[in-house]
Enzyme design. Structure first.
Site, short mmCIF file in Angstrom:
data_model
loop_
_atom_site.label_atom_id
_atom_site.label_comp_id
_atom_site.label_asym_id
_atom_site.label_seq_id
_atom_site.Cartn_x
_atom_site.Cartn_y
_atom_site.Cartn_z
N GLU A 158 0.77 -0.94 -0.12
CA GLU A 158 -0.04 -0.42 -0.06
C GLU A 158 0.80 0.86 -0.23
O GLU A 158 0.99 1.86 -0.82
CB GLU A 158 -0.87 -0.56 1.15
CG GLU A 158 -1.84 1.38 0.93
CD GLU A 158 -2.84 1.32 0.51
OE1 GLU A 158 -3.50 0.52 0.23
OE2 GLU A 158 -2.60 2.16 -0.60
N ASP A 164 1.30 4.00 -3.52
CA ASP A 164 0.50 5.69 -2.48
C ASP A 164 1.29 6.61 -3.13
O ASP A 164 1.34 7.27 -3.25
CB ASP A 164 0.32 5.61 -1.05
CG ASP A 164 -1.24 4.73 -0.72
OD1 ASP A 164 -1.01 3.76 -2.09
OD2 ASP A 164 -1.17 4.55 0.18
N SER A 215 -7.44 2.48 -3.79
CA SER A 215 -5.82 2.51 -3.17
C SER A 215 -5.33 3.62 -4.31
O SER A 215 -4.96 4.57 -3.82
CB SER A 215 -4.88 1.67 -3.09
OG SER A 215 -4.83 1.25 -1.99
#
Ligand SMILES: *[C@@H]1O[C@H](CO)[C@@H](O)[C@H](O)[C@H]1NC(C)=O
Ligand SMILES: *[C@@H]1O[C@H](CO)[C@@H](O)[C@H](O)[C@H]1NC(C)=O
Ligand SMILES: *[C@@H]1O[C@H](CO)[C@@H](O)[C@H](O)[C@H]1NC(C)=O
Ligand SMILES: *[C@@H]1O[C@H](CO)[C@@H](O)[C@H](O)[C@H]1NC(C)=O
Ligand SMILES: *[C@@H]1O[C@H](CO)[C@@H](O)[C@H](O)[C@H]1NC(C)=O
Length: 609
Positions: free
Chosen positions: A302, A306, A520
């Site tokens: 994650e 990002d 995400s």
């Protein structure tokens, strides 16, 4: 309620009998929730375990803050862009002196004084570490160990707590008590990139795909199966824009759950997709013991996703990654552990206390809205409003479960209401359900269609803000009569606001390229477009965009179009096909995906084309 009546009667009879030496302390219930779905109650919590209580004092002037927020965020208001200072915002959320005094007295009566307390800058939150036994006495409650049915994680919580009657009106909430949320990152399970060199070679020679809204009208054919920085620039009409990076603009990415972003992976990503950004890095700010262990094989997918896309798309704009610690599990036999709250509040404490927060901040973590107590959701949402009033744009991924809870296994899906009624109900997520943040849904492929996991729907806690009225009413009016009656709250804040690509992203993790998806990916992508817009604004001497939503909905009908309307796809969940992507706003892709070129002209020319 019943137990309160009983206590009151008992007290009357006591006082009638004889005035006792010590004034009995009458407690009044603050919160009383049904047994939470998905958790099993274990034994009593160890009485000597330490917990950090967070006490929220009421913000009597919050409505005034909200009025300022909407005025400075409405592009047709004369105060548009005149954001508030940190001091002005703090003054508007400061509790009444009587609340501070009353809570101080109550804490002092339990031996807790100023030196034991930590306060937010506006004094609207008080934190204090206490043993479970004292917390139980203060709130006339009993803590238990609760075990999560899905992952076996344990937390200590109670389902009911009280405060003395004279304190009741001076406290909005105390946690951790009734907070049974399970924060999660919005990355769907990722897979090693399957694209074989031969497939890549044949795609490289395939003709580009024509998209009228894209830069030059064309998008590389490979973008239909692999999303790179170049694909996003082409799709969203941002090819060739060079941000200054020296005008005070700044972008932030938040990370939770002991995940961190790896520097070496970022360089591999830059070498692959953004060679001019090679050697550039980012600032890491750990909050509340957040990890930043640069061990290559321990970075979070994650966090890598990002940061790689946000920092790749916005280079050379200065960037920060916030790694915030604190989450379950609580291990009851590990001495005297502290049992943390849901960590948004720790991050908010930090960022609200920052004199100069980034103008754009993206978060790809969320909880099921129904697992967050209403009082807590409202206070955290108010914290986001404070940032908006100061000129900060916040994007949140809308979720990866369509209208459901994201569990692919129907047997363990929990589309059941947590309110004791146990009725089937769609599962919106918090914070995207907060009206003061921008919720970002997902698309896939070229030309873009809605991706089926894109979280969308309607909050059961927050009512629909007026900036959404026209767009959402139109959508609801088109729904066949009686659609999903009882499964969602048509009067609720509608999710998402906008969308961006959300699958087949090529990133680097532990040194190797992988393909990854989830909303995400969409939230930092949309945030990057906003950060580029802010860069253009700041270079032109204009203020940052701040709280985006009133502006985004106002720009829905511009010509040329500021958003690519997505009209194909639906987001199944809870045994239903979910909502459809339709013309105009819809509960899967919102207003659509951004057209940077058009948006840039609009935000530079005061929204008139
Ligand atoms: C993109 O991929 C999807 C799914 O594989 C396919 O249906 C579609 O035809 C492709 N689009 C183009 C323009 O090749
Ligand atoms: C990055 O650093 C390497 C080694 O110092 C250097 O050879 C290369 O030119 C640098 N690249 C950029 C884009 O600055
Ligand atoms: C990071 O984690 C690894 C594995 O758990 C450990 O061996 C290493 O010492 C840690 N490094 C730091 C800097 O904490
Ligand atoms: C809620 O209802 C479902 C379906 O009827 C059932 O399977 C589940 O056990 C119930 N949960 C609780 C907590 O009562
Ligand atoms: C979605 O579209 C299909 C096909 O047009 C239609 O049958 C269905 O009723 C629509 N569903 C909703 C929730 O609007």
């Amino acid at each position: 309620m019943r137990s309160f009546v009983y206590v009151a009667l008992l007290l009357v009879s006591l006082t009638n009998a004889a005035p006792g030496p010590a004034k009995p302390c009458v407690h009044k219930v603050k919160e009383d929730i049904p047994s939470p779905i998905g958790w099993v109650k274990g034994g009593p919590a160890p009485s000597d375990a330490t917990i950090e209580l967070r006490i929220a004092l009421p913000q009597p002037n919050f409505a005034e803050l909200e009025r300022h927020l909407y005025e400075v965020s409405d592009p047709f208001h004369e105060r548009y862009g005149q954001h508030l200072s940190q001091a002005e915002v703090e003054a508007l959320v400061t509790p009444h002196p009587e609340s501070i005094h009353t809570v101080n007295e109550w804490l002092a009566s339990h031996g807790l004084y100023e030196d034991d307390l930590a306060r937010s800058p506006a004094k609207d939150w008080v934190r204090v570490k206490v043993p479970v036994s004292l917390a139980e006495e203060m709130m006339d409650t009993k803590y238990y160990v609760w075990v999560n049915e899905k992952d076996g994680n344990t937390i200590i919580r109670t389902t009911k707590y009280s405060v003395p009657e004279n304190v009741h009106g001076h406290v909005d909430l105390i946690q951790p008590t009734t907070l049974f949320s399970t924060l999660r990152g919005m990355d769907t399970t990722f897979r090693i990139s399957e694209a074989s060199p031969e497939a890549g070679a044949s795609l490289a020679t395939a003709p580009p795909i024509n998209i009228p809204s894209a830069s030059g009208g064309k998008v590389d054919a490979s973008c239909n199966s692999t999303i790179t920085i170049t694909c996003i620039q082409q799709l969203y009409n941002a090819v060739g824009f060079k941000p200054s990076g020296k005008n005070g603009n700044h972008i932030g990415i938040t990370g939770y759950l002991e995940q961190f972003a790896n520097f070496e992976d970022l360089q591999s990503f830059f070498a692959d997709q953004r060679p001019d950004a090679l050697n550039s890095t980012f600032e890491v700010i750990p909050i509340n013991g957040g990890l930043n262990n640069q061990t290559l094989d321990e970075a979070g997918a994650e966090a890598n996703l990002d940061t790689q896309f946000a920092f790749g798309l916005t280079f050379p704009i200065p960037r920060t990654f916030y790694t915030t610690g604190g989450s379950p599990p609580f291990i009851p036999d590990a001495g005297t552990p502290t049992n943390s709250n849901e960590p948004y509040t720790d991050w908010l404490d930090f960022i609200l206390n920052h004199p100069n927060p980034p103008q754009t901040i993206s978060t790809s973590y969320a909880d099921d809205e129904q697992t967050v107590p209403v009082s807590f959701a409202e206070r955290v949402c108010n914290g986001f409003a404070q940032l908006g009033a100061r000129g900060v744009s916040l994007t949140f991924s809308s979720g990866d479960g369509g209208v459901g809870d994201g569990d692919p296994n129907p047997a363990t899906q929990q589309c059941f209401s947590n309110d004791g009624r146990n009725v089937t109900r769609f599962i919106p997520l918090f914070p995207p359900a907060c009206p003061f943040v921008t919720a970002v849904g997902g698309t896939i492929h070229v030309p873009e269609t809605a991706v089926d996991f894109s979280g969308g729907g309607f909050s059961n806690v927050f009512t629909r803000p007026s900036y959404q009225n026209a767009a959402v009413t139109k959508f609801l009016d088109k729904l066949p009569k009686g659609t999903y009656a009882g499964l969602f709250n048509p009067a609720g804040r509608a999710i998402p606001d906008v969308a961006a690509q959300a699958d087949l992203f090529k990133i680097f993790l532990s040194g190797i390229p992988i393909s990854i998806g989830g909303t995400s990916a969409a939230a930092p992508t949309f945030a990057s477009i906003i950060s580029l817009l802010n860069d253009a604004r700041l270079s032109a001497g204009k203020p940052s965009l701040g709280f985006l939503n009133p502006l985004l909905y106002a720009l829905q009908a511009t010509s040329p179009k500021a958003f690519n309307d997505i009209t194909v796809g639906n987001n199944p969940g809870c045994g239903t096909p979910g909502f459809n992507a339709t013309e105009g706003w819809d509960a899967i892709t919102g207003l659509g995906t951004p057209n940077f070129g058009v948006l840039k002209e609009l935000v530079l020319k005061n929204f008139e084309l």
